[in-house]
Design an enzyme around this catalytic site. Structure first.
Site, PDB file in Angstrom:
ATOM      1  N   ASN A 184       1.945  -3.994   7.959  1.00  0.00           N
ATOM      2  CA  ASN A 184       2.532  -4.430   6.685  1.00  0.00           C
ATOM      3  C   ASN A 184       3.352  -3.311   6.045  1.00  0.00           C
ATOM      4  OD1 ASN A 184       1.458  -7.164   6.531  1.00  0.00           O
ATOM      5  ND2 ASN A 184      -0.534  -6.168   6.375  1.00  0.00           N
ATOM      6  N   HIS A 235      -0.357   7.290   3.169  1.00  0.00           N
ATOM      7  CA  HIS A 235       0.952   6.880   3.680  1.00  0.00           C
ATOM      8  C   HIS A 235       1.998   7.756   3.014  1.00  0.00           C
ATOM      9  CE1 HIS A 235      -0.646   3.335   5.618  1.00  0.00           C
ATOM     10  NE2 HIS A 235      -1.147   2.892   4.481  1.00  0.00           N
ATOM     11  N   ALA A 244       0.799  -1.222   0.000  1.00  0.00           N
ATOM     12  CA  ALA A 244       0.000   0.000   0.000  1.00  0.00           C
ATOM     13  C   ALA A 244       0.836   1.279   0.000  1.00  0.00           C
ATOM     14  CB  ALA A 244      -0.930  -0.014   1.211  1.00  0.00           C
TER      15      ALA A 244
HETATM   16  N1  LIG Z   1       1.660  -5.567   2.201  1.00  0.00           N
HETATM   17  C1  LIG Z   1       0.630  -4.713   2.278  1.00  0.00           C
HETATM   18  O1  LIG Z   1       0.766  -3.499   2.089  1.00  0.00           O
HETATM   19  C2  LIG Z   1      -0.720  -5.256   2.580  1.00  0.00           C
HETATM   20  C3  LIG Z   1      -1.863  -4.477   2.322  1.00  0.00           C
HETATM   21  C4  LIG Z   1      -3.108  -5.026   2.570  1.00  0.00           C
HETATM   22  C5  LIG Z   1      -3.222  -6.286   3.128  1.00  0.00           C
HETATM   23  N2  LIG Z   1      -2.100  -7.001   3.415  1.00  0.00           N
HETATM   24  C6  LIG Z   1      -2.183  -8.331   4.028  1.00  0.00           C
HETATM   25  O2  LIG Z   1      -2.469  -9.285   3.022  1.00  0.00           O
HETATM   26  C7  LIG Z   1      -3.277 -10.347   3.571  1.00  0.00           C
HETATM   27  C8  LIG Z   1      -4.517 -10.550   2.693  1.00  0.00           C
HETATM   28  O3  LIG Z   1      -5.279  -9.361   2.654  1.00  0.00           O
HETATM   29  P1  LIG Z   1      -6.759  -9.379   2.058  1.00  0.00           P
HETATM   30  O4  LIG Z   1      -7.235  -7.975   2.032  1.00  0.00           O
HETATM   31  O5  LIG Z   1      -6.789 -10.201   0.824  1.00  0.00           O
HETATM   32  O6  LIG Z   1      -7.522 -10.142   3.234  1.00  0.00           O
HETATM   33  P2  LIG Z   1      -8.949 -10.904   3.155  1.00  0.00           P
HETATM   34  O7  LIG Z   1      -9.434 -10.949   4.557  1.00  0.00           O
HETATM   35  O8  LIG Z   1      -9.808 -10.284   2.111  1.00  0.00           O
HETATM   36  O9  LIG Z   1      -8.548 -12.372   2.669  1.00  0.00           O
HETATM   37  C9  LIG Z   1      -7.743 -13.230   3.437  1.00  0.00           C
HETATM   38  C10 LIG Z   1      -8.146 -14.653   3.124  1.00  0.00           C
HETATM   39  O10 LIG Z   1      -7.187 -15.532   3.714  1.00  0.00           O
HETATM   40  C11 LIG Z   1      -7.887 -16.588   4.377  1.00  0.00           C
HETATM   41  N3  LIG Z   1      -7.046 -17.070   5.474  1.00  0.00           N
HETATM   42  C12 LIG Z   1      -6.816 -16.496   6.681  1.00  0.00           C
HETATM   43  N4  LIG Z   1      -5.965 -17.246   7.403  1.00  0.00           N
HETATM   44  C13 LIG Z   1      -5.650 -18.324   6.649  1.00  0.00           C
HETATM   45  C14 LIG Z   1      -4.831 -19.452   6.845  1.00  0.00           C
HETATM   46  N5  LIG Z   1      -4.168 -19.650   7.994  1.00  0.00           N
HETATM   47  N6  LIG Z   1      -4.720 -20.358   5.851  1.00  0.00           N
HETATM   48  C15 LIG Z   1      -5.380 -20.179   4.683  1.00  0.00           C
HETATM   49  N7  LIG Z   1      -6.196 -19.135   4.444  1.00  0.00           N
HETATM   50  C16 LIG Z   1      -6.320 -18.208   5.410  1.00  0.00           C
HETATM   51  C17 LIG Z   1      -9.207 -15.986   4.826  1.00  0.00           C
HETATM   52  O11 LIG Z   1     -10.201 -16.978   4.997  1.00  0.00           O
HETATM   53  C18 LIG Z   1      -9.528 -15.026   3.683  1.00  0.00           C
HETATM   54  O12 LIG Z   1     -10.299 -15.642   2.678  1.00  0.00           O
HETATM   55  C19 LIG Z   1      -3.626  -9.921   5.007  1.00  0.00           C
HETATM   56  O13 LIG Z   1      -2.803 -10.603   5.932  1.00  0.00           O
HETATM   57  C20 LIG Z   1      -3.326  -8.441   5.035  1.00  0.00           C
HETATM   58  O14 LIG Z   1      -2.879  -8.002   6.307  1.00  0.00           O
HETATM   59  C21 LIG Z   1      -0.867  -6.524   3.121  1.00  0.00           C
END
Ligand SMILES: NC(=O)c1ccc[n+]([C@@H]2O[C@H](COP(=O)([O-])OP(=O)(O)OC[C@H]3O[C@@H](n4cnc5c(N)ncnc54)[C@H](O)[C@@H]3O)[C@@H](O)[C@H]2O)c1
Length: 255
Positions: free
Chosen positions: A176, A206, A120
């Site tokens: 993150n 950010h 992000a």
């Molecule tokens: N790097 C960045 O800047 C950034 C930005 C946004 C989100 N993220 C991270 O990316 C990840 C995904 O974000 P999102 O918006 O797609 O989230 P989301 O909640 O839309 O999707 C996450 C999915 O992962 C599944 N899940 C959770 N734990 C699990 C496990 N142990 N094994 C298998 N599946 C599992 C959930 O059921 C869900 O379907 C999150 O951890 C979030 O913190 C990172």
């Protein structure tokens, strides 16, 4: 390339849909702890099927994590042990120094790569390049509406002013972005973080400010939410897709 995706939510879904349309991607294996989500996504795609990580691991070249910290702790070492490249979206999981160093050591042994998309934020390329010559100071300023913190303020209020290591404990939703910036630049203890609540702001912003031997850097993103998950910035999905394209593209632009 054969791709495994862990997590079929907002980011995993966006990556899978793009991968499905890419000629360089032959097969996609999807896993989600909520089986129904993975199965439903697989049904919408041409090249995808739902499979447990342990089963698809020998069949893929690269695994994309877009799930949770728990998923990174559960699968990252297993993936690298199997000699597969790994893309981690939940970069906050690498906040644990021992865990991160173990993964890097194992990846060196197995000759595989761990990719951390810029997510992000914008400016990670500049921070990485600048860190080679020496960075004097790196600051992340995150500004959100007071409601995003469950608060109400009439005017701009600084909620936190400290380092990234303390910030991620108090504001885990920022983890993150702070983790990615810290790892690209001067580390968790030296990276300064300011968290601001501003009633005027419409978007989650950010801003990265840095100076060093190279000069000064200032990069700011005003993020719109992902339509499928309002707490995830749409740019995070787009950066994940950009990394996927980088993996298969012979022309590597930027760092
Ligand atoms: N790097 C960045 O800047 C950034 C930005 C946004 C989100 N993220 C991270 O990316 C990840 C995904 O974000 P999102 O918006 O797609 O989230 P989301 O909640 O839309 O999707 C996450 C999915 O992962 C599944 N899940 C959770 N734990 C699990 C496990 N142990 N094994 C298998 N599946 C599992 C959930 O059921 C869900 O379907 C999150 O951890 C979030 O913190 C990172």
């Amino acid at each position: 390339m054969k791709l495994g995706i862990i997590g079929c939510g907002a980011i995993g879904g966006d990556v899978a849909k793009t991968a499905d349309e890419m000629d360089d991607i032959e097969e996609i294996y999807l896993y989600d702890i909520v089986e129904e989500k993975g199965v439903r996504l697989a049904e919408q795609l041409k090249k995808a099927k739902f499979e447990k990580v342990e089963k698809f691991l020998p069949l893929v070249d690269t695994v994309f994590e877009a799930a949770s910290q728990q998923a990174v702790y559960e699968y990252a070492e297993m993936i690298i042990e199997a000699g597969k490249d790994l893309v981690i979206m939940t970069i906050g999981a690498l906040f644990d120094d021992d865990f991160r160093e173990r993964l890097i050591k194992k990846a060196k042994e197995k000759k595989c790569k761990i990719y951390l998309p810029s997510g992000a934020v914008a400016g990670i390329d500049g921070i990485k390049a600048a860190s080679v010559g020496g960075l004097h100071e790196v600051t992340l300023v995150t500004t959100k509406a007071p409601e995003a913190f469950g608060k109400h303020f009439e005017k701009r209020t600084v909620l936190f002013d400290g380092n990234a290591r303390e910030a991620v404990k108090l504001f885990p939703r920022n983890i993150n972005v702070a983790a990615c910036l810290s790892l690209a630049g001067v580390g968790f203890d030296e990276t300064k973080v300011k968290v601001v609540a501003d009633p005027v702001i419409k978007y989650n912003s950010h801003k990265i400010l840095a100076h060093g031997k190279f000069g000064r850097l200032r990069a700011e993103v005003e993020n719109l939410p992902n339509p499928k998950n309002p707490s995830t910035s749409y740019l995070a999905s787009l950066s994940a897709i950009a990394v996927l394209k980088k993996l298969v593209n012979p022309l590597q632009i930027g760092i």
